[in-house]
Design a protein around this motif. Structure first.
Motif, PDB file in Angstrom:
ATOM      1  N   GLU A   1       0.835  -1.201   0.000  1.00 36.63           N
ATOM      2  CA  GLU A   1       0.000   0.000   0.000  1.00 36.63           C
ATOM      3  C   GLU A   1       0.872   1.254   0.000  1.00 36.63           C
ATOM      4  O   GLU A   1       0.677   2.183   0.786  1.00 36.63           O
ATOM      5  N   ALA A   2       1.851   1.268  -0.903  1.00 44.05           N
ATOM      6  CA  ALA A   2       2.821   2.355  -0.971  1.00 44.05           C
ATOM      7  C   ALA A   2       2.772   3.040  -2.330  1.00 44.05           C
ATOM      8  O   ALA A   2       2.342   2.457  -3.329  1.00 44.05           O
ATOM      9  N   THR A   3       3.243   4.272  -2.379  1.00 46.33           N
ATOM     10  CA  THR A   3       3.263   5.039  -3.628  1.00 46.33           C
ATOM     11  C   THR A   3       4.662   5.119  -4.229  1.00 46.33           C
ATOM     12  O   THR A   3       4.810   5.473  -5.401  1.00 46.33           O
ATOM     13  N   GLU A   4       5.695   4.821  -3.439  1.00 41.55           N
ATOM     14  CA  GLU A   4       7.063   4.847  -3.926  1.00 41.55           C
ATOM     15  C   GLU A   4       7.823   3.650  -3.360  1.00 41.55           C
ATOM     16  O   GLU A   4       7.535   3.186  -2.257  1.00 41.55           O
ATOM     17  N   GLY A   5       8.797   3.155  -4.147  1.00 39.57           N
ATOM     18  CA  GLY A   5       9.554   2.000  -3.686  1.00 39.57           C
ATOM     19  C   GLY A   5      10.848   1.809  -4.441  1.00 39.57           C
ATOM     20  O   GLY A   5      11.066   2.410  -5.503  1.00 39.57           O
ATOM     21  N   HIS A   6      11.710   0.968  -3.879  1.00 38.22           N
ATOM     22  CA  HIS A   6      13.007   0.648  -4.481  1.00 38.22           C
ATOM     23  C   HIS A   6      13.276  -0.846  -4.381  1.00 38.22           C
ATOM     24  O   HIS A   6      12.958  -1.477  -3.373  1.00 38.22           O
ATOM     25  N   ILE A   7      13.851  -1.400  -5.452  1.00 35.22           N
ATOM     26  CA  ILE A   7      14.281  -2.797  -5.473  1.00 35.22           C
ATOM     27  C   ILE A   7      15.720  -2.820  -5.966  1.00 35.22           C
ATOM     28  O   ILE A   7      16.048  -2.210  -6.986  1.00 35.22           O
ATOM     29  N   ASP A   8      16.574  -3.517  -5.238  1.00 38.39           N
ATOM     30  CA  ASP A   8      17.997  -3.560  -5.552  1.00 38.39           C
ATOM     31  C   ASP A   8      18.446  -5.018  -5.496  1.00 38.39           C
ATOM     32  O   ASP A   8      18.275  -5.682  -4.466  1.00 38.39           O
TER      33      ASP A   8
ATOM     34  N   PHE B   1      10.687   3.436  -8.114  1.00 45.32           N
ATOM     35  CA  PHE B   1       9.417   4.035  -8.533  1.00 45.32           C
ATOM     36  C   PHE B   1       9.177   5.254  -7.652  1.00 45.32           C
ATOM     37  O   PHE B   1       8.908   5.127  -6.454  1.00 45.32           O
ATOM     38  N   GLU B   2       9.305   6.440  -8.250  1.00 43.56           N
ATOM     39  CA  GLU B   2       9.155   7.687  -7.516  1.00 43.56           C
ATOM     40  C   GLU B   2       8.378   8.686  -8.354  1.00 43.56           C
ATOM     41  O   GLU B   2       8.575   8.769  -9.572  1.00 43.56           O
ATOM     42  N   LYS B   3       7.479   9.425  -7.704  1.00 41.05           N
ATOM     43  CA  LYS B   3       6.683  10.459  -8.371  1.00 41.05           C
ATOM     44  C   LYS B   3       5.976   9.908  -9.606  1.00 41.05           C
ATOM     45  O   LYS B   3       5.895  10.548 -10.650  1.00 41.05           O
ATOM     46  N   GLY B   4       5.492   8.675  -9.485  1.00 43.26           N
ATOM     47  CA  GLY B   4       4.693   8.065 -10.533  1.00 43.26           C
ATOM     48  C   GLY B   4       5.447   7.517 -11.719  1.00 43.26           C
ATOM     49  O   GLY B   4       4.846   7.138 -12.726  1.00 43.26           O
ATOM     50  N   ALA B   5       6.783   7.462 -11.633  1.00 41.70           N
ATOM     51  CA  ALA B   5       7.584   6.994 -12.766  1.00 41.70           C
ATOM     52  C   ALA B   5       8.607   5.953 -12.312  1.00 41.70           C
ATOM     53  O   ALA B   5       9.161   6.036 -11.205  1.00 41.70           O
ATOM     54  N   LEU B   6       8.870   4.992 -13.191  1.00 41.09           N
ATOM     55  CA  LEU B   6       9.844   3.942 -12.908  1.00 41.09           C
ATOM     56  C   LEU B   6      11.187   4.292 -13.538  1.00 41.09           C
ATOM     57  O   LEU B   6      11.266   4.687 -14.703  1.00 41.09           O
ATOM     58  N   ARG B   7      12.245   4.150 -12.757  1.00 42.10           N
ATOM     59  CA  ARG B   7      13.608   4.266 -13.273  1.00 42.10           C
ATOM     60  C   ARG B   7      14.285   2.919 -13.066  1.00 42.10           C
ATOM     61  O   ARG B   7      14.357   2.403 -11.948  1.00 42.10           O
ATOM     62  N   TYR B   8      14.774   2.357 -14.162  1.00 41.22           N
ATOM     63  CA  TYR B   8      15.344   1.007 -14.149  1.00 41.22           C
ATOM     64  C   TYR B   8      16.792   1.091 -14.611  1.00 41.22           C
ATOM     65  O   TYR B   8      17.081   1.594 -15.704  1.00 41.22           O
ATOM     66  N   THR B   9      17.710   0.608 -13.785  1.00 42.73           N
ATOM     67  CA  THR B   9      19.134   0.664 -14.109  1.00 42.73           C
ATOM     68  C   THR B   9      19.726  -0.734 -14.130  1.00 42.73           C
ATOM     69  O   THR B   9      19.566  -1.509 -13.182  1.00 42.73           O
TER      70      THR B   9
END
Length: 267
Positions: free
Chosen positions: A96-103, A133-141
């Motif tokens: 139930e979150a709006t922002e997240g990180h996976i490493d 996933f921050e501010k509604g956008a995904l950044r994938y590296t």
């Protein structure tokens, strides 16, 4: 006695918090877990070290740590852009979150064929997948660490015979907007080097490697610049960081170069 399912267990994590402080990252860290990696040759098994976090609102006391593991345990698709994107979506929904990180950090093994003898062997690379996933956008590296050989142009130029060379570690971290195989980044790094590495070489192969490196000298600056040129030509890559550490054979220190570019902000 009451049956276990009838016992009331309060959900303390979901209770209200009065301190009004947002936590940008909360979750699980350094979870070692089996994974499958998508490669050009098919799915490859590996073991990853994984961090999974979400943003916690200021009015919520705590997150539900067990849910991260539930999400991870249900991840069966081989790791690549689309599956990690799906994993992120599931994690955010479940927590139930709006922002997240996976490493995720893991070894990747590629089967390589020696240049002359044709003998096959495995070579290991470090693979690092980062999703935010921050501010509604995904950044994938997608990040790879690639071991290569580099031979010093200056040493070759000033010496009557021979030239010093060394093993180098090239790191490419590329932010991508669609699927890209780790092998594509590895190939870019190896092609920029004086010579690539193999796990197993016969004597004719050693001769080839020695002579190829001698004919293709590269400063540490050459390595990162040549890789930058290749990444600039990839439509899948929108930003990148490139570094090379050359473990010098004539010094007790390394030579190092690093550069970065965000192609979205370049005119």
């Amino acid at each position: 006695m009451n049956a276990p399912e009838k016992i009331f267990l309060p959900d303390v994590q979901a209770s209200h918090d009065e301190r009004n402080i947002v936590i940008q990252k909360v979750g699980i860290k350094s979870v070692r877990h089996p994974v499958q990696i998508k490669t050009k040759a098919g799915s490859q098994a590996s073991v990853a070290m994984i961090d999974m976090t979400v943003k916690l609102p200021s009015d919520v006391k705590g997150t539900h740590m067990s849910r991260f593991l539930e999400v991870l345990q249900n991840q069966h698709a081989p790791l690549e852009f689309d599956s990690v994107k799906s994993l992120m979506s599931t994690m955010l929904e479940r927590l139930e979150a709006t922002e997240g990180h996976i490493d995720m950090k893991m070894p990747l093994f590629l089967n390589k064929v020696a240049p002359v003898s044709g003998v096959e062997s495995l070579l290991d690379y470090d693979l690092h997948i980062k999703a935010a996933f921050e501010k509604g956008a995904l950044r994938y590296t997608l990040q790879v660490q690639v071991p290569v050989t580099s031979l010093c142009p200056c040493s070759k130029k000033i010496s009557e015979y021979g030239a010093h060379n060394q093993r180098s570690h090239i790191v490419i971290a590329a932010e991508i907007t669609e699927n890209m195989d780790a092998e594509d980044l590895i190939k870019i790094a190896e092609q920029a080097a004086s010579c690539e590495l193999w796990g197993l070489l016969k004597r004719p192969d050693e001769k080839y490697v020695t002579e190829k490196a001698y004919d293709n000298p590269k400063f540490v600056e050459d390595l990162v610049r040549d890789i930058a040129v290749a990444l600039d030509h990839s439509d899948k890559v929108v930003a990148y960081e490139v570094s090379s550490e050359n473990f010098e054979s004539i010094h007790n220190h390394s030579a190092y170069a690093w550069l970065a570019k965000d192609k979205r902000h370049t005119h």
